[in-house]
Design a protein around this motif. Structure first.
Motif, PDB file in Angstrom:
ATOM      1  N   GLY A  85      75.431  55.986   5.748  1.00  0.00           N
ATOM      2  CA  GLY A  85      76.537  55.490   4.921  1.00  0.00           C
ATOM      3  C   GLY A  85      76.000  54.679   3.751  1.00  0.00           C
ATOM      4  O   GLY A  85      75.243  55.173   2.921  1.00  0.00           O
ATOM      5  N   ALA A  86      76.358  53.405   3.703  1.00  0.00           N
ATOM      6  CA  ALA A  86      75.883  52.528   2.620  1.00  0.00           C
ATOM      7  C   ALA A  86      74.570  51.838   3.012  1.00  0.00           C
ATOM      8  O   ALA A  86      74.227  50.807   2.435  1.00  0.00           O
ATOM      9  N   GLY A  87      73.860  52.392   4.015  1.00  0.00           N
ATOM     10  CA  GLY A  87      72.525  51.884   4.342  1.00  0.00           C
ATOM     11  C   GLY A  87      72.396  51.132   5.647  1.00  0.00           C
ATOM     12  O   GLY A  87      71.383  50.472   5.894  1.00  0.00           O
ATOM     13  N   PHE A  88      73.410  51.270   6.531  1.00  0.00           N
ATOM     14  CA  PHE A  88      73.388  50.488   7.775  1.00  0.00           C
ATOM     15  C   PHE A  88      73.109  51.354   9.001  1.00  0.00           C
ATOM     16  O   PHE A  88      73.757  52.406   9.147  1.00  0.00           O
ATOM     17  N   PRO A  89      72.213  50.908   9.876  1.00  0.00           N
ATOM     18  CA  PRO A  89      71.474  49.648   9.872  1.00  0.00           C
ATOM     19  C   PRO A  89      70.109  49.697   9.164  1.00  0.00           C
ATOM     20  O   PRO A  89      69.400  48.690   9.123  1.00  0.00           O
ATOM     21  N   GLY A  90      69.737  50.858   8.579  1.00  0.00           N
ATOM     22  CA  GLY A  90      68.376  51.047   8.077  1.00  0.00           C
ATOM     23  C   GLY A  90      67.900  50.027   7.040  1.00  0.00           C
ATOM     24  O   GLY A  90      66.807  49.472   7.180  1.00  0.00           O
TER      25      GLY A  90
END
Ligand code: SAM
Length: 245
Positions: A85-90
């Motif tokens: 998605g918008a970068g979670f959890p990475g």
């Protein structure tokens, strides 16, 4: 970032066992600004206030770090975040552990454009952005069984998620799923699928996300044998016809 937001982030991280430094603060601050700005144009998160984003995205994403570190050291390993998605959890994990090699896999193009901008703004190195579906990447030899750690949050029920994630994990590597209180039913439904796809559930850890009352769990699954050929099935099939044994 406002001082009160900074306090929530630093205090929350401390509760998780992470000592914040200047670089972390700078990274999260830029992430917050860009997310709020882009969220006005494209739907990246339903959370509206900065404190909600800090607690329910940033702290929630890094709350699993302590559990992961019990099984694998978050240094220079190959990680993929499936349905980021918008970068979670990475991305929050990458801010705290800059040496990891991180791939961000996401099906939606508009989210990819945001992720590209984010990586550039935060000047993150060793990050790959992959646009497409997990089913496609899991069938491709360049990605199949190549990752030390596959992580995913809020993407699909465990039986479907296992078909997305387990094919990407190398033998001996880990699949980490962050789940809410539905985990017992999801586990009951998904455990045979996990085993069939080459995984073994080795631990379920109950974790506390600071300032959140809801129960949170981290499922730790070890890849113990190869995923059978033919899995994952074609795009959309795992969701339409979830495996159950
Ligand atoms: N992981 C993020 C988080 O915790 O905020 C995003 C969660 S969002 C509810 C689910 C995301 O997974 C969406 O962006 C969707 O496009 C992506 N997604 C769902 N199925 C996918 C698949 N099979 N392959 C790649 N991305 C997928």
């Amino acid at each position: 970032m406002l001082k009160e937001d900074e306090n929530i982030l630093v205090e929350g991280a401390q509760k998780i066992g992470i000592e914040f430094n200047k670089a972390y603060l700078e990274g999260f601050s830029q992430y917050l600004d860009l997310l709020i700005k882009w969220n006005q144009k494209i739907n990246l998160t339903s959370l509206k206030t900065s404190s909600e984003i800090i607690i329910k995205h940033f702290l929630d994403s890094i709350a699993c770090i302590k559990v992961i570190n019990q099984y694998i050291h978050l240094e220079e390993i190959n990680i993929i975040d499936v349905g980021t998605g918008a970068g979670f959890p990475g991305i929050p994990i990458k801010i705290v552990y800059p040496s990891i090699k991180l791939s961000l896999l996401e099906a939606k193009k508009k989210k990819i454009i945001f992720l590209e901008k984010l990586i550039e703004k935060l000047n993150l190195k060793k990050v790959k952005i992959l646009n497409g579906r997990a089913e496609t990447f899991g069938r491709c030899s360049d990605y199949r069984e190549k990752y030390d750690l596959v992580i995913s949050r809020a993407v699909a029920p465990l039986n479907i998620l296992s078909e997305y994630c387990l094919p990407l994990v190398r033998i001996g590597g880990l699949f980490i799923a962050q789940k809410g209180r539905s985990y017992p039913e999801e586990t009951e439904k998904g455990i045979n699928t996990i085993n069939f796809l080459g995984g073994e559930l080795i631990k379920v850890e109950n974790i506390q996300v600071p300032f959140i009352k809801q129960e949170r769990y981290v499922l730790v699954i070890r890849k113990i044998k190869n995923t059978p050929l033919g899995y994952p099935r074609r795009e959309g099939v795992p969701q339409k016809r979830p495996l159950h044994f």
